[in-house]
Design an enzyme around this catalytic site. Structure first.
Site, mmCIF file in Angstrom:
data_model
loop_
_atom_site.group_PDB
_atom_site.id
_atom_site.type_symbol
_atom_site.label_atom_id
_atom_site.label_comp_id
_atom_site.label_asym_id
_atom_site.label_seq_id
_atom_site.Cartn_x
_atom_site.Cartn_y
_atom_site.Cartn_z
ATOM 1 N N HIS A 229 34.299 36.530 28.826
ATOM 2 C CA HIS A 229 33.898 35.121 28.993
ATOM 3 C C HIS A 229 34.786 34.381 30.007
ATOM 4 O O HIS A 229 35.062 33.192 29.858
ATOM 5 C CB HIS A 229 33.845 34.397 27.639
ATOM 6 N N HIS B 260 39.861 27.916 23.687
ATOM 7 C CA HIS B 260 41.092 28.004 24.470
ATOM 8 C C HIS B 260 41.825 26.668 24.439
ATOM 9 O O HIS B 260 41.942 25.993 25.450
ATOM 10 C CB HIS B 260 40.770 28.419 25.902
ATOM 11 N N HIS C 130 43.544 41.861 30.319
ATOM 12 C CA HIS C 130 44.063 40.789 31.163
ATOM 13 C C HIS C 130 45.333 40.202 30.559
ATOM 14 O O HIS C 130 45.486 40.152 29.349
ATOM 15 C CB HIS C 130 43.039 39.691 31.451
ATOM 16 N N GLU D 89 42.150 39.435 22.651
ATOM 17 C CA GLU D 89 40.807 38.859 22.398
ATOM 18 C C GLU D 89 39.800 39.898 21.926
ATOM 19 O O GLU D 89 38.823 39.569 21.250
ATOM 20 C CB GLU D 89 40.247 38.232 23.692
#
Lengths: 281, 131
Positions: free
Chosen positions: A12, A59, A193, A240
């Site tokens: 996302h 977030h 990431h 995540e």
């Protein structure tokens, strides 16, 4: 009754949303990424879910540092796209199936998953980017969406196994709802990431592909991945990916893989995408 | 018995755990407030008074004054929050990432286009010659 017919895994990355919103999808940088979702757009047009159950993370948008629920289920009638510092994304308001959401909330808590109920919530790129990737830029989203926000920002996130078991409980909740509904569950975020400090920019394609193999073919083994493995091998923000196991837990142990796509980079992140159908569906 | 933090030997990484979140709370709440125009205006009008209103420690305030992005992590900051301060300053996320890694924007961007930072040699602090 309502049934979960398929699961979608999808990164996302906020820059993907910005690329669509600013009309950059034909640029050389972005072309290969959006090509990987052409099949997906056709698939969802044909599959026509009535409801998407969207497992995503906020977030620090709806939740600042003051309250950090591990699992927060959206029960409001609708969810507005949030202003994340550059104004809200120009995407439709997300409409809920409130009756099903409340049913799931009650069912989960009685099933010993003590989730937080959100009667007001804005949604950020974590939820809207996957919708954009699947549906493009419609006037209205073609289906209802039930958001489940999972804390993966403050460590520790829930364990992978807890997420996997929650997926099973979500399936039990959906299947005990009387209305005939075609429900597709999304697990979003990842893949490798790291966005912080001196190791920022880490990408681990080998690990990501191993993880995709596992989540498709051996979800029980995937559910045993400890936090430290995501953190070390896939970067601090790679954790995540526990959310993919919520989605996977809601599917049959054996699924039919319809689509698999992997691309590096989107901004700072490796993008992974899967579509799996329950065989019985 | 203390919780074993097996992630402390990952190089170049601050895992934002509940201990760091407790320490960083005023800094992170300050940063996140900059996601909204009202916060940005108040900070621009009087930075010191605005930071003080969050009860930030002197170290946290100094890290912000210096825009020392890595020092912010040592006083409990998390990148999803500090990125709002970077955005307030007109930095893109990739510019912020380049600053944190100390490698310069062009080199960072090039690294990402070439598949990112490899995992080999980047798993353990010992591989970086750190304790």
């Amino acid at each position: 009754m309502a049934r979960i017919t398929a699961g979608v895994a999808c990164s996302h990355v906020p820059a993907i949303g910005a690329a669509v919103d600013l009309g950059k999808t034909e640029e050389e940088y972005w072309k290969p990424l959006f090509k990987g979702f052409e099949y997906s757009k056709e698939w969802i047009k044909e599959h026509k879910p009535d409801v998407i159950f969207m497992v995503y993370n906020d977030h620090c948008t709806a939740f600042d540092a003051s309250v950090i629920p591990t699992f927060a289920l959206g029960c409001a009638p609708e969810f507005k796209p949030a202003d994340e510092g550059w104004g809200p994304r120009p995407v439709p308001v997300v409409k809920n199936h409130g009756v099903l959401a409340s049913h799931i909330a009650q069912s989960l808590i009685l099933d010993e998953f003590d989730i937080t109920i959100m009667n007001e919530m804005e949604v950020d790129h974590g939820l809207t980017v996957p919708l954009t990737l699947m549906y493009g830029q419609p006037e209205e989203w073609p289906c209802l969406v039930i958001p489940l926000a999972v804390n993966v920002v403050l460590y520790p996130a829930p364990t992978t196994n807890r997420c996997y078991q929650l997926g099973k409980a979500i399936r039990r909740a959906v299947e005990s709802f009387d209305e005939d509904l075609n429900v597709v569950i999304f697990g979003t975020g990842g893949m490798s990431h790291q966005l912080q400090y001196k190791r920022a920019g880490l990408i681990n394609s080998d690990w990501d592909n191993m993880f995709m193999d596992k989540i498709v073919n051996d979800p029980v083994a995937a559910s045993q991945i400890p936090h430290i493995e995501y953190l070390r091998e896939a970067g601090s923000e790679g954790v995540e990916m526990v959310m993919w196991s919520v989605m996977r837990g809601a599917l049959d142990e054996e699924v039919e893989l319809k689509h698999r796509f992997y691309h590096v980079p989107a901004s700072n992140t490796a993008v992974g995408h899967l579509i799996m159908e329950n065989k019985a569906a | 018995m203390a919780i074993q933090k097996d992630y402390e030997d990952i190089p170049g990484t601050f895992v934002f755990d509940a201990d760091r979140a407790r320490v960083g709370y005023p800094l992170n709440q300050f940063c996140i407030s900059l996601g909204k125009q009202a916060g940005r205006d108040a900070f621009a009008a009087d930075p010191e008074a605005y930071m003080a209103s969050f009860g930030m420690t002197e170290e946290q305030k100094q890290a912000v004054r210096d825009r020392d992005w890595n020092a912010m992590f040592t006083v409990g900051g998390n990148v999803y929050y500090t990125a709002k301060l970077a955005a307030n300053d007109g930095l893109s996320f990739q510019q912020l990432a380049a600053l944190m890694t100390g490698m310069g924007h062009d080199a960072y961007r090039e690294m990402m286009l070439n598949g990112g930072r490899p995992i080999e040699g980047n798993r353990y602090k010992s591989e970086w010659g750190e304790e």
